[in-house]
Design a protein around this motif. Sequence first.
Motif, PDB file in Angstrom:
ATOM      1  N   MET A  64       0.832  -1.209   0.000  1.00 41.33           N
ATOM      2  CA  MET A  64       0.000   0.000   0.000  1.00 41.33           C
ATOM      3  C   MET A  64       0.863   1.254   0.000  1.00 41.33           C
ATOM      4  O   MET A  64       0.645   2.185  -0.777  1.00 41.33           O
ATOM      5  CB  MET A  64      -0.923   0.024   1.227  1.00 41.33           C
ATOM      6  CG  MET A  64      -2.205  -0.758   1.080  1.00 41.33           C
ATOM      7  SD  MET A  64      -3.294  -0.484   2.507  1.00 41.33           S
ATOM      8  CE  MET A  64      -3.814   1.215   2.220  1.00 41.33           C
ATOM      9  N   VAL A  65       1.870   1.271   0.878  1.00 47.07           N
ATOM     10  CA  VAL A  65       2.749   2.434   0.974  1.00 47.07           C
ATOM     11  C   VAL A  65       3.509   2.641  -0.334  1.00 47.07           C
ATOM     12  O   VAL A  65       3.664   3.770  -0.812  1.00 47.07           O
ATOM     13  CB  VAL A  65       3.732   2.261   2.150  1.00 47.07           C
ATOM     14  CG1 VAL A  65       4.774   3.375   2.153  1.00 47.07           C
ATOM     15  CG2 VAL A  65       2.981   2.240   3.477  1.00 47.07           C
ATOM     16  N   LYS A  66       3.956   1.546  -0.923  1.00 43.25           N
ATOM     17  CA  LYS A  66       4.676   1.633  -2.198  1.00 43.25           C
ATOM     18  C   LYS A  66       3.801   2.279  -3.268  1.00 43.25           C
ATOM     19  O   LYS A  66       4.249   3.122  -4.048  1.00 43.25           O
ATOM     20  CB  LYS A  66       5.113   0.233  -2.637  1.00 43.25           C
ATOM     21  CG  LYS A  66       6.020   0.208  -3.851  1.00 43.25           C
ATOM     22  CD  LYS A  66       6.480  -1.218  -4.136  1.00 43.25           C
ATOM     23  CE  LYS A  66       7.357  -1.267  -5.380  1.00 43.25           C
ATOM     24  NZ  LYS A  66       7.788  -2.647  -5.678  1.00 43.25           N
ATOM     25  N   ALA A  67       2.525   1.890  -3.306  1.00 50.14           N
ATOM     26  CA  ALA A  67       1.593   2.481  -4.273  1.00 50.14           C
ATOM     27  C   ALA A  67       1.341   3.950  -3.975  1.00 50.14           C
ATOM     28  O   ALA A  67       1.289   4.785  -4.880  1.00 50.14           O
ATOM     29  CB  ALA A  67       0.275   1.702  -4.269  1.00 50.14           C
ATOM     30  N   LEU A  68       1.198   4.271  -2.692  1.00 51.35           N
ATOM     31  CA  LEU A  68       0.893   5.655  -2.309  1.00 51.35           C
ATOM     32  C   LEU A  68       2.069   6.602  -2.544  1.00 51.35           C
ATOM     33  O   LEU A  68       1.889   7.820  -2.597  1.00 51.35           O
ATOM     34  CB  LEU A  68       0.475   5.705  -0.835  1.00 51.35           C
ATOM     35  CG  LEU A  68      -0.873   5.049  -0.513  1.00 51.35           C
ATOM     36  CD1 LEU A  68      -1.067   4.946   0.990  1.00 51.35           C
ATOM     37  CD2 LEU A  68      -2.027   5.830  -1.140  1.00 51.35           C
ATOM     38  N   THR A  69       3.264   6.054  -2.672  1.00 46.25           N
ATOM     39  CA  THR A  69       4.441   6.889  -2.948  1.00 46.25           C
ATOM     40  C   THR A  69       4.933   6.709  -4.386  1.00 46.25           C
ATOM     41  O   THR A  69       6.071   7.043  -4.692  1.00 46.25           O
ATOM     42  CB  THR A  69       5.584   6.570  -1.971  1.00 46.25           C
ATOM     43  OG1 THR A  69       5.887   5.169  -2.018  1.00 46.25           O
ATOM     44  CG2 THR A  69       5.207   6.946  -0.539  1.00 46.25           C
ATOM     45  N   SER A  70       4.078   6.214  -5.246  1.00 45.69           N
ATOM     46  CA  SER A  70       4.500   5.937  -6.630  1.00 45.69           C
ATOM     47  C   SER A  70       4.829   7.201  -7.412  1.00 45.69           C
ATOM     48  O   SER A  70       5.576   7.149  -8.394  1.00 45.69           O
ATOM     49  CB  SER A  70       3.411   5.143  -7.368  1.00 45.69           C
ATOM     50  OG  SER A  70       2.188   5.865  -7.406  1.00 45.69           O
ATOM     51  N   MET A  71       4.299   8.346  -6.996  1.00 41.83           N
ATOM     52  CA  MET A  71       4.526   9.599  -7.713  1.00 41.83           C
ATOM     53  C   MET A  71       5.494  10.539  -6.983  1.00 41.83           C
ATOM     54  O   MET A  71       5.777  11.630  -7.453  1.00 41.83           O
ATOM     55  CB  MET A  71       3.190  10.319  -7.948  1.00 41.83           C
ATOM     56  CG  MET A  71       2.177   9.517  -8.748  1.00 41.83           C
ATOM     57  SD  MET A  71       2.818   8.969 -10.353  1.00 41.83           S
ATOM     58  CE  MET A  71       3.039  10.551 -11.177  1.00 41.83           C
ATOM     59  N   HIS A  72       5.970  10.126  -5.821  1.00 37.86           N
ATOM     60  CA  HIS A  72       6.906  10.950  -5.053  1.00 37.86           C
ATOM     61  C   HIS A  72       7.619  10.070  -4.035  1.00 37.86           C
ATOM     62  O   HIS A  72       7.273   8.899  -3.869  1.00 37.86           O
ATOM     63  CB  HIS A  72       6.172  12.094  -4.339  1.00 37.86           C
ATOM     64  CG  HIS A  72       5.143  11.627  -3.354  1.00 37.86           C
ATOM     65  ND1 HIS A  72       5.448  11.155  -2.112  1.00 37.86           N
ATOM     66  CD2 HIS A  72       3.788  11.524  -3.461  1.00 37.86           C
ATOM     67  CE1 HIS A  72       4.365  10.810  -1.473  1.00 37.86           C
ATOM     68  NE2 HIS A  72       3.319  11.015  -2.275  1.00 37.86           N
ATOM     69  N   GLN A  73       8.595  10.625  -3.357  1.00 35.40           N
ATOM     70  CA  GLN A  73       9.316   9.902  -2.314  1.00 35.40           C
ATOM     71  C   GLN A  73       9.263  10.649  -0.983  1.00 35.40           C
ATOM     72  O   GLN A  73      10.161  10.522  -0.146  1.00 35.40           O
ATOM     73  CB  GLN A  73      10.782   9.712  -2.743  1.00 35.40           C
ATOM     74  CG  GLN A  73      10.961   8.824  -3.964  1.00 35.40           C
ATOM     75  CD  GLN A  73      10.455   7.413  -3.732  1.00 35.40           C
ATOM     76  OE1 GLN A  73      10.836   6.773  -2.740  1.00 35.40           O
ATOM     77  NE2 GLN A  73       9.587   6.916  -4.596  1.00 35.40           N
ATOM     78  N   ASN A  74       8.176  11.405  -0.789  1.00 37.08           N
ATOM     79  CA  ASN A  74       8.044  12.202   0.433  1.00 37.08           C
ATOM     80  C   ASN A  74       7.415  11.361   1.529  1.00 37.08           C
ATOM     81  O   ASN A  74       6.235  11.491   1.853  1.00 37.08           O
ATOM     82  CB  ASN A  74       7.199  13.451   0.171  1.00 37.08           C
ATOM     83  CG  ASN A  74       7.785  14.318  -0.922  1.00 37.08           C
ATOM     84  OD1 ASN A  74       9.011  14.413  -1.059  1.00 37.08           O
ATOM     85  ND2 ASN A  74       6.927  14.957  -1.696  1.00 37.08           N
ATOM     86  N   ILE A  75       8.217  10.475   2.096  1.00 38.93           N
ATOM     87  CA  ILE A  75       7.718   9.575   3.134  1.00 38.93           C
ATOM     88  C   ILE A  75       8.633   9.639   4.356  1.00 38.93           C
ATOM     89  O   ILE A  75       9.854   9.555   4.244  1.00 38.93           O
ATOM     90  CB  ILE A  75       7.592   8.130   2.605  1.00 38.93           C
ATOM     91  CG1 ILE A  75       7.096   7.210   3.735  1.00 38.93           C
ATOM     92  CG2 ILE A  75       8.900   7.636   1.994  1.00 38.93           C
ATOM     93  CD1 ILE A  75       6.696   5.846   3.263  1.00 38.93           C
ATOM     94  N   CYS A  76       7.991   9.812   5.495  1.00 38.70           N
ATOM     95  CA  CYS A  76       8.716   9.841   6.773  1.00 38.70           C
ATOM     96  C   CYS A  76       8.216   8.669   7.617  1.00 38.70           C
ATOM     97  O   CYS A  76       7.015   8.571   7.878  1.00 38.70           O
ATOM     98  CB  CYS A  76       8.443  11.167   7.501  1.00 38.70           C
ATOM     99  SG  CYS A  76       9.088  11.254   9.178  1.00 38.70           S
ATOM    100  N   VAL A  77       9.116   7.784   8.009  1.00 36.84           N
ATOM    101  CA  VAL A  77       8.722   6.622   8.810  1.00 36.84           C
ATOM    102  C   VAL A  77       9.427   6.689  10.163  1.00 36.84           C
ATOM    103  O   VAL A  77      10.605   7.029  10.248  1.00 36.84           O
ATOM    104  CB  VAL A  77       9.025   5.289   8.096  1.00 36.84           C
ATOM    105  CG1 VAL A  77       8.277   5.210   6.779  1.00 36.84           C
ATOM    106  CG2 VAL A  77      10.509   5.089   7.864  1.00 36.84           C
ATOM    107  N   ALA A  78       8.679   6.360  11.206  1.00 32.07           N
ATOM    108  CA  ALA A  78       9.229   6.325  12.557  1.00 32.07           C
ATOM    109  C   ALA A  78       9.342   4.873  12.998  1.00 32.07           C
ATOM    110  O   ALA A  78       8.360   4.119  12.934  1.00 32.07           O
ATOM    111  CB  ALA A  78       8.329   7.104  13.509  1.00 32.07           C
ATOM    112  N   VAL A  79      10.526   4.483  13.405  1.00 30.49           N
ATOM    113  CA  VAL A  79      10.802   3.113  13.810  1.00 30.49           C
ATOM    114  C   VAL A  79      11.194   3.112  15.293  1.00 30.49           C
ATOM    115  O   VAL A  79      12.137   3.804  15.693  1.00 30.49           O
ATOM    116  CB  VAL A  79      11.933   2.498  12.975  1.00 30.49           C
ATOM    117  CG1 VAL A  79      12.304   1.112  13.488  1.00 30.49           C
ATOM    118  CG2 VAL A  79      11.529   2.439  11.504  1.00 30.49           C
ATOM    119  N   SER A  80      10.475   2.336  16.086  1.00 32.57           N
ATOM    120  CA  SER A  80      10.780   2.234  17.514  1.00 32.57           C
ATOM    121  C   SER A  80      11.714   1.072  17.777  1.00 32.57           C
ATOM    122  O   SER A  80      11.642   0.039  17.112  1.00 32.57           O
ATOM    123  CB  SER A  80       9.493   2.039  18.319  1.00 32.57           C
ATOM    124  OG  SER A  80       8.637   3.150  18.186  1.00 32.57           O
TER     125      SER A  80
END
Length: 253
Positions: free
Chosen positions: A235-251
Amino acid sequence: MIDLSELNPEQRLAAETIEGPVLILAGAGSGKTRTLTYRIGHMIDNLRINPKEILAVSFTNKAAMEMHERVSKLLGPRKKKGITLSTYHSLGIRILREDIHHIGYNKDFTIYDQGDQMAIVREGLKKIKLQKETFDKKTIMSKISRLKNAGILPEEFKDTEFYDPENPYDEAAEFVYHYYQDKLHFYNAVDFDDILFLCVRLFHAKPEIAKKYSERYKYIMIDEYQDTNGLQFDMVKALTSMHQNICVAVSYT
């Protein structure tokens, strides 16, 4: 204006880095949620980014509500209006309500609960030809759930590592999985696992739909990213198919 001086240098860097991929590694009590909240506030109040272009995803309703409350407190309800702060499944329902008709369902679909699901599995087991065996419906339902969460369609099951031709339960699950999905489709219904499963299927079948949502949500944030499974990643890959503006927080602990 949102004052970022209240953040420490690492938090401030994460809040101010908007374009491109951002990874936030955070231990317990390190202010991860606070950083994400200020990042959203900075984007809207300082950079004048349209709130409708911002998507923030949490894994639980409780975490999503906490984010709602924090962003409202920081920005006020008027400025917050339009942001999508949700769980994966809430986002999935929103997408399916808008576009599920592209894969053969009606938009007014019903979400079946466990009782509804078990009733269909019970029907399927009654029709099965393997009369020598008695199958537990909960075990069959569990197998179907695992297959959906692995992104496997009924017609694909036999050709995967999950299928053992020597296992009567797999043979039964293969029959019932077909029957179960056909019945859900007939009743214009989905189950909980279908929400992400069908979203990914929709994005694969109609790349232009994935493009639409990627252009709608130009800035994406995901909390507790270490818990992401295969369907959520797709899902995330599809939602970022037109850009790479993704911020992920890993605990981490």
